[in-house]
Design a protein around this motif. Structure first.
Motif, PDB file in Angstrom:
ATOM      1  N   THR A 267     -16.550  25.518  13.429  1.00  0.00           N
ATOM      2  CA  THR A 267     -15.472  26.220  14.134  1.00  0.00           C
ATOM      3  C   THR A 267     -14.097  25.753  13.676  1.00  0.00           C
ATOM      4  OG1 THR A 267     -15.512  24.636  15.967  1.00  0.00           O
ATOM      5  CG2 THR A 267     -16.905  26.594  16.174  1.00  0.00           C
ATOM      6  N   GLN A 268     -14.015  25.003  12.597  1.00  0.00           N
ATOM      7  CA  GLN A 268     -12.727  24.579  12.046  1.00  0.00           C
ATOM      8  C   GLN A 268     -12.293  25.611  11.003  1.00  0.00           C
ATOM      9  OE1 GLN A 268      -9.527  23.680  11.506  1.00  0.00           O
ATOM     10  NE2 GLN A 268     -10.240  21.774  12.501  1.00  0.00           N
ATOM     11  N   CYS A 269     -11.377  26.482  11.398  1.00  0.00           N
ATOM     12  CA  CYS A 269     -10.991  27.591  10.529  1.00  0.00           C
ATOM     13  C   CYS A 269      -9.602  27.431   9.926  1.00  0.00           C
ATOM     14  CB  CYS A 269     -11.095  28.915  11.292  1.00  0.00           C
ATOM     15  SG  CYS A 269     -12.811  29.307  11.756  1.00  0.00           S
ATOM     16  N   THR A 270      -8.967  26.298  10.131  1.00  0.00           N
ATOM     17  CA  THR A 270      -7.784  25.954   9.355  1.00  0.00           C
ATOM     18  C   THR A 270      -8.294  25.462   8.009  1.00  0.00           C
ATOM     19  OG1 THR A 270      -6.540  25.340  11.325  1.00  0.00           O
ATOM     20  CG2 THR A 270      -5.738  24.491   9.213  1.00  0.00           C
ATOM     21  N   THR A 271      -8.094  26.252   6.981  1.00  0.00           N
ATOM     22  CA  THR A 271      -8.831  26.017   5.736  1.00  0.00           C
ATOM     23  C   THR A 271      -8.493  24.671   5.097  1.00  0.00           C
ATOM     24  OG1 THR A 271      -7.191  27.293   4.487  1.00  0.00           O
ATOM     25  CG2 THR A 271      -9.148  28.470   5.294  1.00  0.00           C
ATOM     26  N   GLY A 280     -14.371  14.934   2.287  1.00  0.00           N
ATOM     27  CA  GLY A 280     -14.753  13.588   2.696  1.00  0.00           C
ATOM     28  C   GLY A 280     -16.246  13.367   2.600  1.00  0.00           C
ATOM     29  N   ASN A 281     -17.032  14.366   2.983  1.00  0.00           N
ATOM     30  CA  ASN A 281     -18.485  14.229   2.905  1.00  0.00           C
ATOM     31  C   ASN A 281     -18.965  14.259   1.465  1.00  0.00           C
ATOM     32  OD1 ASN A 281     -20.789  13.932   4.761  1.00  0.00           O
ATOM     33  ND2 ASN A 281     -21.527  15.833   3.828  1.00  0.00           N
ATOM     34  N   ILE A 282     -18.315  15.083   0.646  1.00  0.00           N
ATOM     35  CA  ILE A 282     -18.670  15.125  -0.768  1.00  0.00           C
ATOM     36  C   ILE A 282     -18.357  13.788  -1.432  1.00  0.00           C
ATOM     37  CG2 ILE A 282     -17.986  16.163  -2.971  1.00  0.00           C
ATOM     38  CD1 ILE A 282     -17.761  18.843  -1.455  1.00  0.00           C
ATOM     39  N   ALA A 283     -17.231  13.199  -1.066  1.00  0.00           N
ATOM     40  CA  ALA A 283     -16.893  11.886  -1.604  1.00  0.00           C
ATOM     41  C   ALA A 283     -17.921  10.837  -1.182  1.00  0.00           C
ATOM     42  CB  ALA A 283     -15.493  11.475  -1.148  1.00  0.00           C
ATOM     43  N   ALA A 284     -18.398  10.934   0.056  1.00  0.00           N
ATOM     44  CA  ALA A 284     -19.432  10.011   0.528  1.00  0.00           C
ATOM     45  C   ALA A 284     -20.721  10.196  -0.261  1.00  0.00           C
ATOM     46  CB  ALA A 284     -19.681  10.215   2.017  1.00  0.00           C
ATOM     47  N   ALA A 285     -21.052  11.442  -0.567  1.00  0.00           N
ATOM     48  CA  ALA A 285     -22.240  11.701  -1.383  1.00  0.00           C
ATOM     49  C   ALA A 285     -22.102  11.042  -2.749  1.00  0.00           C
ATOM     50  CB  ALA A 285     -22.445  13.202  -1.534  1.00  0.00           C
ATOM     51  N   SER A 286     -20.935  11.206  -3.358  1.00  0.00           N
ATOM     52  CA  SER A 286     -20.697  10.659  -4.685  1.00  0.00           C
ATOM     53  C   SER A 286     -20.789   9.136  -4.698  1.00  0.00           C
ATOM     54  CB  SER A 286     -19.326  11.100  -5.198  1.00  0.00           C
ATOM     55  OG  SER A 286     -19.039  10.580  -6.466  1.00  0.00           O
ATOM     56  N   ALA A 287     -20.315   8.514  -3.622  1.00  0.00           N
ATOM     57  CA  ALA A 287     -20.295   7.053  -3.555  1.00  0.00           C
ATOM     58  C   ALA A 287     -21.646   6.460  -3.195  1.00  0.00           C
ATOM     59  CB  ALA A 287     -19.244   6.599  -2.535  1.00  0.00           C
ATOM     60  N   ASP A 288     -22.548   7.262  -2.660  1.00  0.00           N
ATOM     61  CA  ASP A 288     -23.838   6.746  -2.192  1.00  0.00           C
ATOM     62  C   ASP A 288     -24.722   6.335  -3.372  1.00  0.00           C
ATOM     63  OD1 ASP A 288     -25.977   6.565   0.015  1.00  0.00           O
ATOM     64  OD2 ASP A 288     -26.915   7.834  -1.510  1.00  0.00           O
ATOM     65  N   THR A 289     -25.362   5.226  -3.231  1.00  0.00           N
ATOM     66  CA  THR A 289     -26.290   4.750  -4.271  1.00  0.00           C
ATOM     67  C   THR A 289     -27.721   4.618  -3.756  1.00  0.00           C
ATOM     68  OG1 THR A 289     -25.756   2.437  -3.727  1.00  0.00           O
ATOM     69  CG2 THR A 289     -24.465   3.500  -5.486  1.00  0.00           C
ATOM     70  N   SER A 290     -27.968   5.101  -2.544  1.00  0.00           N
ATOM     71  CA  SER A 290     -29.286   4.944  -1.937  1.00  0.00           C
ATOM     72  C   SER A 290     -30.243   6.079  -2.266  1.00  0.00           C
ATOM     73  CB  SER A 290     -29.146   4.844  -0.416  1.00  0.00           C
ATOM     74  OG  SER A 290     -28.776   6.101   0.143  1.00  0.00           O
ATOM     75  N   GLY A 291     -29.711   7.159  -2.839  1.00  0.00           N
ATOM     76  CA  GLY A 291     -30.541   8.330  -3.105  1.00  0.00           C
ATOM     77  C   GLY A 291     -30.578   9.321  -1.963  1.00  0.00           C
ATOM     78  N   ALA A 292     -29.745   9.112  -0.947  1.00  0.00           N
ATOM     79  CA  ALA A 292     -29.714  10.016   0.203  1.00  0.00           C
ATOM     80  C   ALA A 292     -29.153  11.381  -0.190  1.00  0.00           C
ATOM     81  CB  ALA A 292     -28.883   9.413   1.328  1.00  0.00           C
ATOM     82  N   MET A 293     -29.573  12.414   0.526  1.00  0.00           N
ATOM     83  CA  MET A 293     -29.076  13.768   0.310  1.00  0.00           C
ATOM     84  C   MET A 293     -28.004  14.081   1.347  1.00  0.00           C
ATOM     85  SD  MET A 293     -31.145  17.417   0.388  1.00  0.00           S
ATOM     86  CE  MET A 293     -32.124  17.046  -1.079  1.00  0.00           C
ATOM     87  N   PHE A 294     -26.783  14.258   0.888  1.00  0.00           N
ATOM     88  CA  PHE A 294     -25.691  14.676   1.759  1.00  0.00           C
ATOM     89  C   PHE A 294     -25.592  16.203   1.715  1.00  0.00           C
ATOM     90  CE2 PHE A 294     -24.873  10.291   1.223  1.00  0.00           C
ATOM     91  CZ  PHE A 294     -23.985   9.869   2.201  1.00  0.00           C
ATOM     92  N   THR A 295     -25.254  16.791   2.851  1.00  0.00           N
ATOM     93  CA  THR A 295     -25.126  18.248   2.944  1.00  0.00           C
ATOM     94  C   THR A 295     -23.764  18.593   3.523  1.00  0.00           C
ATOM     95  OG1 THR A 295     -27.507  18.495   3.302  1.00  0.00           O
ATOM     96  CG2 THR A 295     -26.110  20.368   3.884  1.00  0.00           C
ATOM     97  N   THR A 296     -23.028  19.431   2.809  1.00  0.00           N
ATOM     98  CA  THR A 296     -21.675  19.806   3.204  1.00  0.00           C
ATOM     99  C   THR A 296     -21.582  21.318   3.332  1.00  0.00           C
ATOM    100  OG1 THR A 296     -20.755  17.903   2.023  1.00  0.00           O
ATOM    101  CG2 THR A 296     -19.236  19.680   2.591  1.00  0.00           C
ATOM    102  N   TYR A 297     -21.107  21.785   4.475  1.00  0.00           N
ATOM    103  CA  TYR A 297     -20.883  23.212   4.696  1.00  0.00           C
ATOM    104  C   TYR A 297     -19.412  23.534   4.459  1.00  0.00           C
ATOM    105  CZ  TYR A 297     -25.430  23.545   7.125  1.00  0.00           C
ATOM    106  OH  TYR A 297     -26.767  23.525   7.446  1.00  0.00           O
ATOM    107  N   LEU A 298     -19.141  24.480   3.563  1.00  0.00           N
ATOM    108  CA  LEU A 298     -17.779  24.993   3.397  1.00  0.00           C
ATOM    109  C   LEU A 298     -17.501  26.134   4.364  1.00  0.00           C
ATOM    110  CD1 LEU A 298     -17.247  25.071  -0.486  1.00  0.00           C
ATOM    111  CD2 LEU A 298     -17.043  23.157   1.133  1.00  0.00           C
ATOM    112  N   SER A 299     -18.482  26.546   5.112  1.00  0.00           N
ATOM    113  CA  SER A 299     -18.400  27.733   5.971  1.00  0.00           C
ATOM    114  C   SER A 299     -17.847  27.401   7.344  1.00  0.00           C
ATOM    115  CB  SER A 299     -19.794  28.338   6.126  1.00  0.00           C
ATOM    116  OG  SER A 299     -20.712  27.337   6.567  1.00  0.00           O
ATOM    117  N   ALA A 300     -17.184  28.385   7.936  1.00  0.00           N
ATOM    118  CA  ALA A 300     -16.733  28.305   9.324  1.00  0.00           C
ATOM    119  C   ALA A 300     -16.502  29.725   9.825  1.00  0.00           C
ATOM    120  CB  ALA A 300     -15.454  27.474   9.451  1.00  0.00           C
TER     121      ALA A 300
END
Length: 365
Positions: A267-271, A280-300
């Motif tokens: 519901t955050q529609c201020t683009t 921020g979540n994509i950056a967290a994915a990039s920094a992760d070294t554990s093999g975890a799968m991060f999921t980021t929604y660009l949709s609102a």
């Protein structure tokens, strides 16, 4: 118009007058009015301008799924919107019966978000966006996915499966569909019923899903790409109010602090703010070294009184869309520092945005 299995879908309304129209139209079947965007750009509403049907095939077998950049679609088959298409449609319309899924897969989409309603007296799934039937059924999804994987055996498809109807009595609803809320058939459908229906599909499509994600008794460790080529990986199976169904999906995305890996401020529609959260979540994915799968929604989606999916993704006269903000970043100096993005789910993705994500996997073109 394609016929839904079982009872018909219903349209959304945004004001009292439209609501009245919706009530009058309940017997008319699924809405077919369209609010498909009238313009496109490399970041928005142009996914078929480039083709990536085999991008995973050249990657090493040993790479973990969590270490990839995976383009995906939010509400993958939301191409119909009843009486308020601007509020419901979220993807380019490339045809009913999951023909739209074919276009997405050929363009490089590998993560899909499938929303289902129980129909036909508790025996089948139809594809819905809340109360609007999307002129496709779960058989269509599985048949098209199976055909794609047979033709491109080096690929895999990540599927998030979600029960869409929150008006059921078992969910605390009235048992009757209303504007913006669907009810299953029957409206007394329970978690056990949805699982039973899903299991019937598993029996009819043996070997299509990566087996450790659909045991019904245990969840799966994060697999390598080599383990899942040619299969659908069920990442999670959830109910209408967000409950995670145990025994299905990937352990990391269904147990413990799984929500810490997901950004979905829908519901955050201020683009600019939405993109900042997503980045921020994509950056967290990039920094992760554990093999975890991060999921980021660009949709609102802030309709009926604010921006709808196309406005958020594509922008307006006064705003830059999230898709363009993402493309600018990913192709700029900041994006070059990302090792990978994780799964990125988009509304109306453009070919260049898909390509920018794939470039993190070393895929050109």
């Amino acid at each position: 118009m394609r016929q839904q299995i079982g009872t018909t879908g219903r349209g959304l309304a945004v004001a009292a007058a439209v609501a009245l129209m919706a009530g009058m139209a309940l017997t008319a079947g699924a809405g077919t009015a369209s609010a498909q965007p009238s313009s496109s750009s490399p970041a928005f509403d142009s996914l078929t301008s480039a083709s990536h049907p085999d991008w995973m095939s050249g990657l090493p077998d040993g790479v973990g799924l969590g270490a990839l950049s995976v383009p995906g679609t939010h509400d993958t088959l939301a191409i119909h919107g009843g009486l308020a298409p601007w509020a419901y449609e979220a993807q380019e319309d490339h045809g009913d019966g999951a023909a739209t899924l074919d276009a997405q897969l050929n363009a490089g989409i590998r993560a899909i978000d499938i929303r289902v309603r129980v129909v036909n007296n508790g025996t089948a799934f139809a594809i819905h966006h809340t109360d609007v039937y999307q002129n496709a059924n779960f058989d269509d999804v599985l048949t098209h996915a199976q055909a794609f994987l047979a033709a491109h055996p080096g690929e895999t498809i990540l599927m998030n499966l979600h029960g869409e109807c929150d008006a059921d009595t078992a969910e605390g609803g009235s048992g009757t569909a209303s504007i913006g809320h669907c009810a299953d058939d029957p409206a007394s459908t329970t978690t056990a019923d949805r699982i039973r229906v899903f299991q019937s599909y598993l029996a009819r499509y043996p070997g299509l899903f990566y087996a450790p994600t659909v045991t019904g008794t245990s969840t799966a460790a994060m697999p390598s790409l080599g383990q899942v080529r040619g299969h659908i990986v069920l990442t999670a199976f959830s109910g209408p109010v967000g409950e995670i169904y145990p025994g299905y999906g990937l352990t990391q995305l269904t147990q413990g602090n799984w929500g810490s890996y997901v950004e979905n401020d829908w519901t955050q529609c201020t683009t600019s703010t939405k993109w900042s959260e997503a980045r921020g979540n994509i950056a967290a994915a990039s920094a992760d070294t554990s093999g975890a799968m991060f999921t980021t929604y660009l949709s609102a989606n802030c309709s009926p009184f604010g921006a709808g999916p196309a406005d958020v993704a594509g922008g307006t006269w006064f705003t830059t869309g999230v898709n363009q903000l993402a493309l600018n970043d990913l192709t700029g100096s900041g994006g070059s520092q990302l090792s990978h993005t994780g799964v990125v789910l988009m509304d109306y993705p453009g070919y260049a945005l898909i390509g920018a994500l794939l470039s993190r996997d070393g895929i050109g073109g």
